[in-house]
Design a protein around this motif. Structure first.
Motif, PDB file in Angstrom:
ATOM      1  N   SER A   1       0.728  -1.111  -0.091  1.00  0.00           N
ATOM      2  CA  SER A   1      -0.059   0.074  -0.053  1.00  0.00           C
ATOM      3  C   SER A   1       0.855   1.342   0.142  1.00  0.00           C
ATOM      4  CB  SER A   1      -0.969   0.054   1.224  1.00  0.00           C
ATOM      5  OG  SER A   1      -1.653  -1.159   1.185  1.00  0.00           O
ATOM      6  N   LEU A   2       1.943   1.302   0.775  1.00  0.00           N
ATOM      7  CA  LEU A   2       2.799   2.380   0.786  1.00  0.00           C
ATOM      8  C   LEU A   2       3.440   2.659  -0.537  1.00  0.00           C
ATOM      9  CD1 LEU A   2       4.314   2.160   4.381  1.00  0.00           C
ATOM     10  CD2 LEU A   2       2.692   3.750   3.439  1.00  0.00           C
ATOM     11  N   ILE A   3       3.919   1.502  -1.138  1.00  0.00           N
ATOM     12  CA  ILE A   3       4.490   1.708  -2.377  1.00  0.00           C
ATOM     13  C   ILE A   3       3.562   2.088  -3.578  1.00  0.00           C
ATOM     14  CG2 ILE A   3       5.670   0.408  -4.156  1.00  0.00           C
ATOM     15  CD1 ILE A   3       6.846  -1.438  -1.911  1.00  0.00           C
ATOM     16  N   LEU A   4       2.455   1.702  -3.550  1.00  0.00           N
ATOM     17  CA  LEU A   4       1.371   2.165  -4.299  1.00  0.00           C
ATOM     18  C   LEU A   4       1.081   3.738  -4.271  1.00  0.00           C
ATOM     19  CD1 LEU A   4      -1.006  -0.834  -4.493  1.00  0.00           C
ATOM     20  CD2 LEU A   4       0.196   0.038  -6.118  1.00  0.00           C
ATOM     21  N   LEU A   5       0.824   4.079  -2.976  1.00  0.00           N
ATOM     22  CA  LEU A   5       0.945   5.424  -2.601  1.00  0.00           C
ATOM     23  C   LEU A   5       2.070   6.243  -3.246  1.00  0.00           C
ATOM     24  CD1 LEU A   5      -0.777   7.694  -1.121  1.00  0.00           C
ATOM     25  CD2 LEU A   5       0.837   7.135   0.714  1.00  0.00           C
TER      26      LEU A   5
END
Length: 124
Positions: free
Chosen positions: A82-86
């Motif tokens: 999720s952090l990488i997608l953000l």
């Protein structure tokens, strides 16, 4: 005191137009390469986030068994994905904005510098 406009501004030093186009092309190439590298790196991180977290979990469990409980509470690879997608959602449009700002500077700066140089030389 009266204002009389100048007849011509041909004494304003300017850079050749082809030089501006070359600089703009190089700037665009740098941004495209950076975009592709960031996209590839973030895609690789998304694809391998679970494996990296599992490898870290295995290493952490071998060193400190209580770390496994903390990692389970943290959420494992899902939070990292999720952090990488953000980061990807923020970074990719940022490349376009950075390119646009750079292109504006490349196009406008020579004209502004030419006018500043001519104003300074006229004061002398």
């Amino acid at each position: 005191m009266s204002f009389t406009p100048r007849a011509s501004t041909s004494n304003v030093p300017t850079l050749p137009k082809w030089l501006g186009l070359v600089v703009l092309a190089v700037w665009s190439l740098v941004i495209v390469i950076g975009y592709m590298l960031a996209d590839g790196l973030l895609g690789w991180l998304i694809a391998n986030a679970g494996s990296v977290v599992q490898a870290g979990r295995d290493l952490g469990t071998a060193v400190a068994p209580e770390l496994n409980v903390a990692l389970d509470a943290f959420g494992g690879g899902d939070i990292w994905t999720s952090l990488i997608l953000l980061a990807r959602a923020i970074l990719m449009p940022a490349f376009v904005v950075i390119w646009l700002l750079g292109a504006i500077v490349i196009v406008v700066l020579p004209r502004i510098l030419g006018k500043v140089i001519s104003m300074v030389s006229n004061r002398r």
